[in-house]
Design a protein around this motif. Structure first.
Motif, PDB file in Angstrom:
ATOM      1  N   THR A  51      -2.426  -1.082  -3.254  1.00 39.37           N
ATOM      2  CA  THR A  51      -1.497  -0.924  -4.432  1.00 39.37           C
ATOM      3  C   THR A  51      -1.218  -2.133  -5.315  1.00 39.37           C
ATOM      4  O   THR A  51      -1.415  -2.061  -6.591  1.00 39.37           O
ATOM      5  N   LYS A 110       5.305   4.339   1.404  1.00 41.59           N
ATOM      6  CA  LYS A 110       4.976   2.946   1.294  1.00 41.59           C
ATOM      7  C   LYS A 110       4.531   2.519   2.787  1.00 41.59           C
ATOM      8  O   LYS A 110       5.347   2.193   3.801  1.00 41.59           O
ATOM      9  N   LYS A 130       0.893  -1.061   0.057  1.00 46.85           N
ATOM     10  CA  LYS A 130      -0.086  -0.040  -0.081  1.00 46.85           C
ATOM     11  C   LYS A 130       0.867   1.246   0.114  1.00 46.85           C
ATOM     12  O   LYS A 130       1.719   1.414   0.963  1.00 46.85           O
ATOM     13  N   ILE A 131       0.627   1.837  -1.091  1.00 46.44           N
ATOM     14  CA  ILE A 131       1.570   3.156  -1.133  1.00 46.44           C
ATOM     15  C   ILE A 131       0.486   4.420  -1.262  1.00 46.44           C
ATOM     16  O   ILE A 131      -0.271   4.429  -1.843  1.00 46.44           O
ATOM     17  N   PHE A 132       0.785   5.216  -0.269  1.00 44.98           N
ATOM     18  CA  PHE A 132       0.096   6.586  -0.354  1.00 44.98           C
ATOM     19  C   PHE A 132       1.012   7.744  -1.034  1.00 44.98           C
ATOM     20  O   PHE A 132       2.311   7.854  -1.115  1.00 44.98           O
ATOM     21  N   GLY A 133       0.301   8.741  -1.813  1.00 45.57           N
ATOM     22  CA  GLY A 133       0.901   9.731  -2.360  1.00 45.57           C
ATOM     23  C   GLY A 133       1.269   9.299  -3.715  1.00 45.57           C
ATOM     24  O   GLY A 133       1.148   8.297  -4.103  1.00 45.57           O
ATOM     25  N   LYS A 134       2.221  10.449  -4.246  1.00 50.99           N
ATOM     26  CA  LYS A 134       2.480  10.321  -5.963  1.00 50.99           C
ATOM     27  C   LYS A 134       3.783  10.813  -6.081  1.00 50.99           C
ATOM     28  O   LYS A 134       4.387  11.484  -5.182  1.00 50.99           O
ATOM     29  N   ASP A 135       4.582  10.295  -6.979  1.00 48.83           N
ATOM     30  CA  ASP A 135       5.753  10.818  -7.408  1.00 48.83           C
ATOM     31  C   ASP A 135       6.845  10.831  -6.195  1.00 48.83           C
ATOM     32  O   ASP A 135       7.015   9.886  -5.758  1.00 48.83           O
ATOM     33  N   ASN A 136       7.441  12.087  -6.025  1.00 46.48           N
ATOM     34  CA  ASN A 136       8.499  11.955  -4.873  1.00 46.48           C
ATOM     35  C   ASN A 136       7.841  11.944  -3.378  1.00 46.48           C
ATOM     36  O   ASN A 136       8.765  12.086  -2.595  1.00 46.48           O
ATOM     37  N   GLU A 137       6.537  12.100  -3.706  1.00 43.77           N
ATOM     38  CA  GLU A 137       5.929  12.122  -2.124  1.00 43.77           C
ATOM     39  C   GLU A 137       5.308  10.786  -1.625  1.00 43.77           C
ATOM     40  O   GLU A 137       4.508  10.750  -0.768  1.00 43.77           O
ATOM     41  N   GLN A 138       5.558   9.890  -2.283  1.00 41.29           N
ATOM     42  CA  GLN A 138       5.149   8.548  -2.183  1.00 41.29           C
ATOM     43  C   GLN A 138       5.582   7.997  -0.749  1.00 41.29           C
ATOM     44  O   GLN A 138       6.817   8.156  -0.290  1.00 41.29           O
TER      45      GLN A 138
END
Length: 252
Positions: free
Chosen positions: A61, A22, A12-20
């Motif tokens: 995810t 896990k 499970k990953i929250f956020g996108k791109d550089n702000e991810q």
């Protein structure tokens, strides 16, 4: 015992791109029918995220979560909601009650579905659950006219209205005093003895001591497991000490 919930390589990953971030990092876990499992770990370790993933309340995810033979991630949201409503129960730290309804109506409400159920039968069942959980006589009280412990009992009644196969509990005693917390845990133990599986997230070793086994999470992984059945002949204090010792050994 057959498996009721099985998660394989859950990410499970929250956020996108550089702000991810896990939150779960390839978790594997099984909950058997009728089993009582507690999950412990430091804040941010993935405890609640795991509960939400296994119950289908949060989309994972990658990986797999099965309820019996059903893969939850492949279901349409409406079908998934039906499974949660009819086969799962949920108890949270703060029961979400509608302030414009009394206690009885709050308990019954989630069991109503498009007006297809018999209200009289639901009322009868709700009152039976209220008697069983020690809050009979509070049916007509407003949500602001009962104690925190009584409100949590009402939340448990609501969760049991559809006779779920598994009860998910996220910090169910976190907002209660020690006496109320003890009473709630005794109630959950009784519910489990009657055949309902329980997956409970907690930070309290005394609460986790009631479970059959404890899973310890750290940095999005299950890093250890402690079976408690072998301590069944000993008091809750001893079981709590074993939990604390295990946490200390893992640095959590």
């Amino acid at each position: 015992m057959n498996c009721i919930i099985a998660g394989q390589n859950i990410v499970k990953i929250f956020g996108k791109d550089n702000e991810q971030a896990k939150a779960l990092n390839g978790v594997n876990v099984e909950i058997k029918k009728g089993e009582f499992v507690a999950v412990m770990g430091p804040s941010g370790s993935g405890k609640s995220t795991l509960l939400f993933a296994l119950s289908g309340m949060d989309e994972i995810t990658s990986g797999s979560v099965k309820f019996g033979d059903t893969e939850l991630s492949k279901l349409h949201e409406n079908t998934l909601a039906d499974i949660r409503r009819t086969k799962m129960g949920f108890v949270f730290q703060q029961p979400t009650m509608l302030k414009n309804l009394n206690i009885l109506d709050n308990i019954i409400l989630p069991a109503m579905h498009e007006g297809k159920k018999n209200t009289a039968k639901l009322t009868q069942k709700a009152k039976a659950l209220m008697k069983k959980t020690g809050i009979a006589g509070l049916e007509n009280r407003d949500t602001t006219e009962v104690s925190g412990g009584q409100l949590q009992r009402a939340g448990i009644c609501r969760a049991l209205m559809n006779a779920p196969e598994i009860l998910f509990a996220d910090e169910p005693t976190g907002a209660l005093n020690s006496k109320s917390a003890e009473e709630i845990m005794e109630l959950l133990v009784e519910i489990n003895k009657e055949g309902t599986a329980i997956l409970l997230v907690t930070h309290d070793a005394k609460v986790a001591a009631r479970a059959d086994r404890v899973l310890f999470t750290k940095d999005g992984n299950i890093v250890s497991e402690l079976p408690l059945q072998k301590f069944s002949g000993r008091g809750m204090e001893t079981r709590g000490e074993k939990i604390l010792a295990e946490m200390a050994a893992m640095g959590i």
